[in-house]
Design an enzyme around this catalytic site. Sequence first.
Site, mmCIF file in Angstrom:
data_model
loop_
_atom_site.group_PDB
_atom_site.id
_atom_site.type_symbol
_atom_site.label_atom_id
_atom_site.label_comp_id
_atom_site.label_asym_id
_atom_site.label_seq_id
_atom_site.Cartn_x
_atom_site.Cartn_y
_atom_site.Cartn_z
ATOM 1 C CB CYS A 46 -66.523 19.996 -18.358
ATOM 2 S SG CYS A 46 -65.540 21.470 -18.741
ATOM 3 C CB CYS B 85 -58.940 19.369 -18.611
ATOM 4 S SG CYS B 85 -58.008 20.909 -18.805
#
Length: 357
Positions: free
Chosen positions: A96, A192
């Site tokens: 990410c 997340c």
Amino acid sequence: MNIAALVSGGVDSAVVVHRLKELGEDPTLFYIRISMEGDGGGCTYEEDIEIVSWLARKYGFRFEEVSLHKEYWEHVIQYTIDSVKRGLTPNPDMMCNKLIKFGFFEQYWGKDFDKIATGHYARTATGADGQIYLATAADHHKDQTYFLGQLNSLQVSKLLFPIGDLQKSEVRRIAEEARLLNARRKDSQGICFLGKINYNDFIKRYLGEKTGAIIELETGRKIGEHKGLWFHTIGQRKGLGLSGGPWYVVGKNAEENILFVSNGYDTEKQYGRRLLLDGMHFITGTPWSESDYPVKVAFKNRHTPEFSHGTLSRQPGSDTYLLESETPIQGIAPGQFAVIYDEAQHLCLGSGVITAE
């Protein structure tokens, strides 16, 4: 200076905003939305936006909410699914950072700014060669350079880490003194994009279940069954459903769908000293010439406060590197990253993917 500040709603990024104001900067705040659609908004989305909007009003900064959901799905979630399907241990947080926060964000919006500020616990340092290197944070327990080990030199040279020189306790104190709305908000845990979704439920949704044998490595004896290799990681102890433990996951055979376990505390099957690394990536250029190898390094094979030490050598005629640890390492998981540091544990030099021997 024209600064883009990546904010999450957490206390760390809020203190980043506060410190930038103190420095007389006028950043534009960006909230990147990457949560899974239809799953409750992911990482407490509504509360995040409320806090970030409040910060923007408090300090008089511009605020933009942007979406990279499509890119996140195609490049990070798909990587995660593909990796676990092959019996590997992925690191979606590392990908990410590389591809989304400092990749597509830069391509779409960051290119218009001189610097990108973030709440990571990390620092940068200028080397004797004048180049900018990724460096560890002052708070070694919170240091997040492990998750930044796949960045490139251009990304690192553009980053600002306004809280990298602080201890977490100092960040909380600054937030309290500044009366920030999230001064006492708990730190986020886990991956997340899953939001409130359990990791195994997420994997089950996309890969289903595939029953296979659990084999005791030392004896070859079948002692149980698993519902899918992708639900288990090397070094795992809990959640195996076996009696007479402790049992540890020590290996996988993806082709035959077998999960290998070992019994007992501190069994040597949990440990290894050799890590083969493929796709070795150096952040600010290769720090050594061919004649320098083997070189002494510090490293991490997972995100922990502690460093391990060993020697790194390049396999002749290949792009594979061998990392040999001075001490036994627990839970060496193919697919995970080993991140390489200098011996002084100051500079984060790069990373490679751990592969099975």
